[in-house]
Design a protein around this motif. Structure first.
Motif, short mmCIF file in Angstrom:
data_model
loop_
_atom_site.label_atom_id
_atom_site.label_comp_id
_atom_site.label_asym_id
_atom_site.label_seq_id
_atom_site.Cartn_x
_atom_site.Cartn_y
_atom_site.Cartn_z
N ARG A 1 41.96 45.43 43.65
CA ARG A 1 43.08 44.75 44.31
C ARG A 1 44.12 45.75 44.82
NH1 ARG A 1 47.91 43.17 42.55
NH2 ARG A 1 47.45 43.57 40.38
N CYS A 2 44.27 46.85 44.10
CA CYS A 2 45.25 47.87 44.47
C CYS A 2 44.61 49.02 45.25
CB CYS A 2 45.93 48.40 43.21
SG CYS A 2 46.89 47.15 42.33
N MET A 13 50.73 46.56 38.66
CA MET A 13 49.59 47.45 38.53
C MET A 13 49.57 48.51 39.62
SD MET A 13 47.93 46.80 35.76
CE MET A 13 46.34 47.57 35.90
N GLU A 14 50.14 48.20 40.76
CA GLU A 14 50.15 49.18 41.85
C GLU A 14 50.88 50.46 41.45
OE1 GLU A 14 51.77 47.04 45.18
OE2 GLU A 14 49.96 45.83 45.39
N ARG A 66 38.97 44.47 38.55
CA ARG A 66 39.65 43.56 39.48
C ARG A 66 40.98 44.15 39.97
NH1 ARG A 66 40.39 39.51 36.21
NH2 ARG A 66 42.50 40.14 35.70
N ASP A 67 41.78 44.67 39.05
CA ASP A 67 43.08 45.19 39.46
C ASP A 67 42.98 46.53 40.18
OD1 ASP A 67 44.23 42.90 38.58
OD2 ASP A 67 45.57 43.84 37.14
#
Length: 127
Positions: free
Chosen positions: A43-44, A1-2, A39-40
């Motif tokens: 997180r990133c 995802m980053e 969330r992602d």
């Protein structure tokens, strides 16, 4: 995802009308897609842009079934809506392009059945 989030942001921005909002539509968006994105993104170390609006077709499906006097099942999947509207699935279920085509057709039928104009659809959106 980053690596994907910057590509997604760039892609959407390249198609956005300057000063306009982005409307993303998904089935079960409120309980699955949006929490996943939040969330992602977090997180990133990204934030979902404030001009993104989300529309969930699941409550629209419940509203159609309720208005027709049908018993509303607790779970109404996208493939089940395709069957409900007799929309043939092109390709395999749960594959991105197949689901997008099915969702587009289901959305048309839902908004038609609910007599829901674009303004009404946008009122059902959330951030």
């Amino acid at each position: 995802m980053e690596k994907l989030i910057p590509l997604l942001l760039k892609y959407i921005q390249s198609r956005q009308i300057p000063g306009g909002v982005v409307v993303l539509i998904a089935h079960n968006a409120r309980n699955f897609d949006v929490p996943f994105l939040k969330r992602d993104f977090s997180r990133c170390s990204y934030e979902i842009p404030p001009d993104w609006l989300f529309i969930d077709t699941l409550p629209l499906a419940h509203a159609v079934m309720k208005s027709e006097g049908s018993k509303v099942p607790s779970k109404v999947s996208l493939p089940a809506l395709g069957e409900y509207y007799d929309i043939p699935l092109v390709g395999s279920a749960h594959r991105a392009l197949s689901d997008v085509h099915l969702l587009a057709q289901v959305l048309q039928r839902l908004t038609h059945d609910l007599k829901l104009p674009i303004s009404g659809l946008l009122q059902s959106s959330f951030k």
